[in-house]
Design a protein around this motif. Structure first.
Motif, PDB file in Angstrom:
ATOM      1  N   GLU A  29       5.197  25.914  12.534  1.00 42.89           N
ATOM      2  CA  GLU A  29       6.420  26.270  11.810  1.00 42.89           C
ATOM      3  C   GLU A  29       7.244  25.032  11.482  1.00 42.89           C
ATOM      4  O   GLU A  29       7.772  24.896  10.370  1.00 42.89           O
ATOM      5  CB  GLU A  29       7.255  27.249  12.632  1.00 42.89           C
ATOM      6  CG  GLU A  29       8.515  27.708  11.901  1.00 42.89           C
ATOM      7  CD  GLU A  29       9.243  28.812  12.627  1.00 42.89           C
ATOM      8  OE1 GLU A  29      10.323  29.211  12.137  1.00 42.89           O
ATOM      9  OE2 GLU A  29       8.743  29.281  13.664  1.00 42.89           O
ATOM     10  N   VAL A  30       7.338  24.094  12.440  1.00 40.94           N
ATOM     11  CA  VAL A  30       8.127  22.885  12.209  1.00 40.94           C
ATOM     12  C   VAL A  30       7.532  22.044  11.088  1.00 40.94           C
ATOM     13  O   VAL A  30       8.249  21.583  10.190  1.00 40.94           O
ATOM     14  CB  VAL A  30       8.234  22.054  13.511  1.00 40.94           C
ATOM     15  CG1 VAL A  30       8.806  20.673  13.218  1.00 40.94           C
ATOM     16  CG2 VAL A  30       9.131  22.769  14.523  1.00 40.94           C
ATOM     17  N   THR A  84      12.299  18.742   7.251  1.00 41.70           N
ATOM     18  CA  THR A  84      12.241  18.331   8.647  1.00 41.70           C
ATOM     19  C   THR A  84      11.226  17.212   8.850  1.00 41.70           C
ATOM     20  O   THR A  84      11.510  16.200   9.510  1.00 41.70           O
ATOM     21  CB  THR A  84      11.867  19.530   9.539  1.00 41.70           C
ATOM     22  OG1 THR A  84      12.918  20.498   9.481  1.00 41.70           O
ATOM     23  CG2 THR A  84      11.675  19.105  10.984  1.00 41.70           C
ATOM     24  N   MET A  85      10.051  17.366   8.283  1.00 39.96           N
ATOM     25  CA  MET A  85       9.005  16.360   8.458  1.00 39.96           C
ATOM     26  C   MET A  85       9.374  15.046   7.764  1.00 39.96           C
ATOM     27  O   MET A  85       9.110  13.962   8.280  1.00 39.96           O
ATOM     28  CB  MET A  85       7.678  16.892   7.923  1.00 39.96           C
ATOM     29  CG  MET A  85       7.110  18.043   8.746  1.00 39.96           C
ATOM     30  SD  MET A  85       6.973  17.640  10.510  1.00 39.96           S
ATOM     31  CE  MET A  85       5.884  16.223  10.446  1.00 39.96           C
ATOM     32  N   GLY A  86       9.969  15.152   6.581  1.00 37.41           N
ATOM     33  CA  GLY A  86      10.351  13.947   5.846  1.00 37.41           C
ATOM     34  C   GLY A  86      11.353  13.097   6.616  1.00 37.41           C
ATOM     35  O   GLY A  86      11.154  11.882   6.783  1.00 37.41           O
ATOM     36  N   ALA A 138      16.923  16.451  10.247  1.00 38.12           N
ATOM     37  CA  ALA A 138      15.605  16.964  10.614  1.00 38.12           C
ATOM     38  C   ALA A 138      15.716  18.278  11.381  1.00 38.12           C
ATOM     39  O   ALA A 138      14.890  19.189  11.203  1.00 38.12           O
ATOM     40  CB  ALA A 138      14.852  15.932  11.442  1.00 38.12           C
ATOM     41  N   MET A 139      16.738  18.407  12.219  1.00 36.70           N
ATOM     42  CA  MET A 139      16.892  19.595  13.057  1.00 36.70           C
ATOM     43  C   MET A 139      17.524  20.780  12.333  1.00 36.70           C
ATOM     44  O   MET A 139      17.404  21.918  12.775  1.00 36.70           O
ATOM     45  CB  MET A 139      17.742  19.250  14.282  1.00 36.70           C
ATOM     46  CG  MET A 139      17.033  18.428  15.340  1.00 36.70           C
ATOM     47  SD  MET A 139      15.738  19.348  16.176  1.00 36.70           S
ATOM     48  CE  MET A 139      16.721  20.585  17.050  1.00 36.70           C
ATOM     49  N   LEU A 154      12.369  13.494  -1.152  1.00 32.66           N
ATOM     50  CA  LEU A 154      13.100  14.645  -0.612  1.00 32.66           C
ATOM     51  C   LEU A 154      14.290  15.015  -1.491  1.00 32.66           C
ATOM     52  O   LEU A 154      14.536  16.198  -1.752  1.00 32.66           O
ATOM     53  CB  LEU A 154      13.572  14.334   0.811  1.00 32.66           C
ATOM     54  CG  LEU A 154      12.501  14.194   1.888  1.00 32.66           C
ATOM     55  CD1 LEU A 154      13.125  13.765   3.203  1.00 32.66           C
ATOM     56  CD2 LEU A 154      11.734  15.498   2.062  1.00 32.66           C
ATOM     57  N   THR A 155      15.053  14.018  -1.942  1.00 34.68           N
ATOM     58  CA  THR A 155      16.234  14.302  -2.756  1.00 34.68           C
ATOM     59  C   THR A 155      15.833  14.810  -4.134  1.00 34.68           C
ATOM     60  O   THR A 155      16.508  15.669  -4.720  1.00 34.68           O
ATOM     61  CB  THR A 155      17.100  13.045  -2.889  1.00 34.68           C
ATOM     62  OG1 THR A 155      16.296  11.940  -3.341  1.00 34.68           O
ATOM     63  CG2 THR A 155      17.728  12.673  -1.564  1.00 34.68           C
TER      64      THR A 155
END
Length: 385
Positions: A196-197, A203-205, A320-321, A379-380
Motif C-alpha cells: 500500500e505504501v 510517498t515514494m518520491g 512522505a507521511m 512529482l510537482t
C-alpha cells in the motif's frame, strides 16, 4: 519529550566523533576511512529496525515498543564499551541503531497519531529544533569526556541519558494509539502495508528524495572529523566548528516551524532543495581541480548548504507521511527503512573518496541533489496535471 526520544540518536552518533581515531586504534582499524563505519553502520541499524518496530507498534501500541528499543540499546552499548575488534564494534553499532530506531520511529508515529498536514510539519520542525541542539553540544561533550576519562566513558554517558529519557517517557507520555485502531501484527499485514505504501507515488518520491539528501548529509557526518582534524589540522577546534554548522541547521528548522504554516511544506521543500543543488554545484565549479579552499570559505559553503538542509528534514518526512496517516506505524517504518537504506551505501561509497580533499563531498552533494530535483519536478508536474 518526542525531541528527547529522537535526540538519543544524535548523541550516540555525534558524541563519539572526536574519539574516532582512539576507538580505531583500540579495535585495530587499518585505514582512516574504516572509522567512518562507526557512523554509517549505526545508520544501517536505524534503517533495519523500523521494519519490525513500526508494524509491531500498530499491533500492541506505541509505548511497549519504545521500552524494547531502549533495552536493545543498553545491551548494544555494553557491547561497544567492551569491543576490542572491528567486527564486534560494528555489531554493537548496528544493534545500537536497531534499538534507537524504536524511539525514533515511534515518536514520528505518535506525532502522526495526533496531528496532520502543515501543522504536523510545524510540530515536526519544533521537535527537530530541540533534536538538533544535541549535535551542537555532543562533540563538545565527547571531547570533554575524553580530556578527563576515556572513549568508553562516552558510551556510559549515553547509557545514563537513555535510562533517564526512558523513565521520563514512562512517567509522562500516554498511549496515542487507541485499542480499536490497532491491527494484528503478521507478515501478511506487513506485506499488505508495504504494497500500500509503495503504491503512493508521492510517498515514494519524497522518500527517495529524503534518502538522497540523508545520504549526502551522512557523508559529511562520517567524514567531518577526518576533514577538519586531518585535512585542516583543526583537532581542538573541531567540536566548535561542528557545533557552529549544526546551529545553522537548527536555525533553518526553527524558521521552518514558523514559515511552513504561511507558505506550506511543498513550497519550502522545493525552494530549499533547489538551493541545496545550486550551492553544491557552485562549489564544484569554483574548486574543481584545486586544493581545499581557506577554512572560512569552506565553512561559508557548509553553512549555506546545511541551512538549506534544515528546511528539508521535517518537510520531506511530513510530505512522505501525509498520504499514509491511516497506517502511520507501517508508513513510518517503510519510508524510514527505504530512505536510510539508500543513505548508507551512498555515504559509504562517497566517503571513500574524501581522503585528501573536500571536493568529492560536494560532488556527492551535487549528484544527490540533482537526482532529487528531477524527482521533485516529476512529482510537482504530476500534481499540476
Amino acid at each position: 519529550m518526542m525531541a528527547a526520544l529522537m535526540s538519543i540518536v544524535a548523541l550516540a552518533l555525534d558524541a563519539i566523533l572526536p574519539a574516532l581515531d582512539l576507538i580505531g586504534t583500540t579495535i585495530g582499524t587499518t585505514e582512516t576511512a574504516d572509522n567512518q563505519l562507526l557512523v554509517t553502520m549505526m545508520f544501517l541499524g536505524i534503517g533495519i529496525g523500523p521494519l519490525f518496530f513500526g508494524p509491531w507498534s500498530d499491533s500492541v501500541g506505541r509505548k511497549p515498543i519504545v521500552y524494547i528499543g531502549f533495552a536493545i540499546f543498553i545491551v548494544a552499548s555494553l557491547i561497544c564499551i567492551f569491543a576490542t575488534s572491528v567486527p564486534v564494534m560494528i555489531i554493537g553499532r548496528i544493534l545500537q541503531g536497531i534499538g534507537l530506531s524504536a524511539p525514533r520511529t515511534i515518536s514520528i508515529a505518535m506525532i502522526r497519531d495526533t496531528y496532520s498536514g502543515d501543522y504536523m510539519a510545524r510540530i515536526m520542525s519544533f521537535v527537530t529544533v530541540v533534536f538538533i541542539l544535541i549535535p551542537v553540544v555532543a562533540p563538545l561533550t565527547g571531547k570533554a569526556i575524553l580530556n578527563h576519562y576515556n572513549w568508553q566513558a562516552i558510551f556510559y554517558v549515553q547509557l545514563l541519558f537513555s535510562i533517564f529519557i526512558c523513565f521520563w517517557f514512562w512517567q509522562r507520555q500516554g498511549e496515542t494509539l487507541k485499542i480499536q485502531e490497532r491491527n494484528a501484527f503478521s507478515f501478511p499485514v506487513l506485506q499488505k502495508g508495504f504494497l500500500e505504501v509503495i503504491r503512493y507515488k508521492t510517498t515514494m518520491g519524497y522518500t527517495i528524495i529524503s534518502g538522497c539528501i540523508t545520504g549526502s548529509f551522512l557523508v559529511y557526518l562520517s567524514t567531518s572529523q577526518q576533514i577538519f582534524e586531518q585535512q585542516y589540522g583543526l583537532k581542538e577546534e573541531f567540536p566548535y566548528i561542528f557545533g557552529l554548522i549544526a546551529i545553522a541547521i537548527g536555525a533553518a528548522i526553527f524558521l521552518n516551524g514558523t514559515l511552513v504554516l504561511k507558505f506550506g511544506m511543498q513550497k519550502l521543500a522545493s525552494l530549499s532543495l533547489i538551493s541545496y543543488c545550486i550551492i553544491s554545484i557552485v562549489y564544484v565549479f569554483l574548486f574543481y581541480g584545486n586544493e581545499n579552499p581557506n577554512i572560512i570559505i569552506l565553512l561559508l559553503f557548509f553553512t549555506l548548504q546545511f541551512f538549506a538542509v534544515g528546511f528539508l528534514f521535517g518537510n520531506l518526512r511530513a510530505l512522505a507521511m501525509q498520504p499514509v496517516g491511516h497506517i502511520a506505524g507501517i508508513g513510518a517504518a517503510i519510508t524510514g527503512f527505504i530512505s536510510t537504506f539508500m543513505a548508507v551505501p551512498i555515504s559509504t561509497f562517497i566517503g571513500r573518496f574524501v581522503t585528501t580533499s573536500v571536493l568529492p563531498l560536494f560532488i556527492g552533494f551535487s549528484i544527490c541533489s540533482a537526482i532529487s530535483v528531477l524527482i521533485l519536478w516529476y512529482l510537482t508536474r504530476k500534481k499540476a496535471a
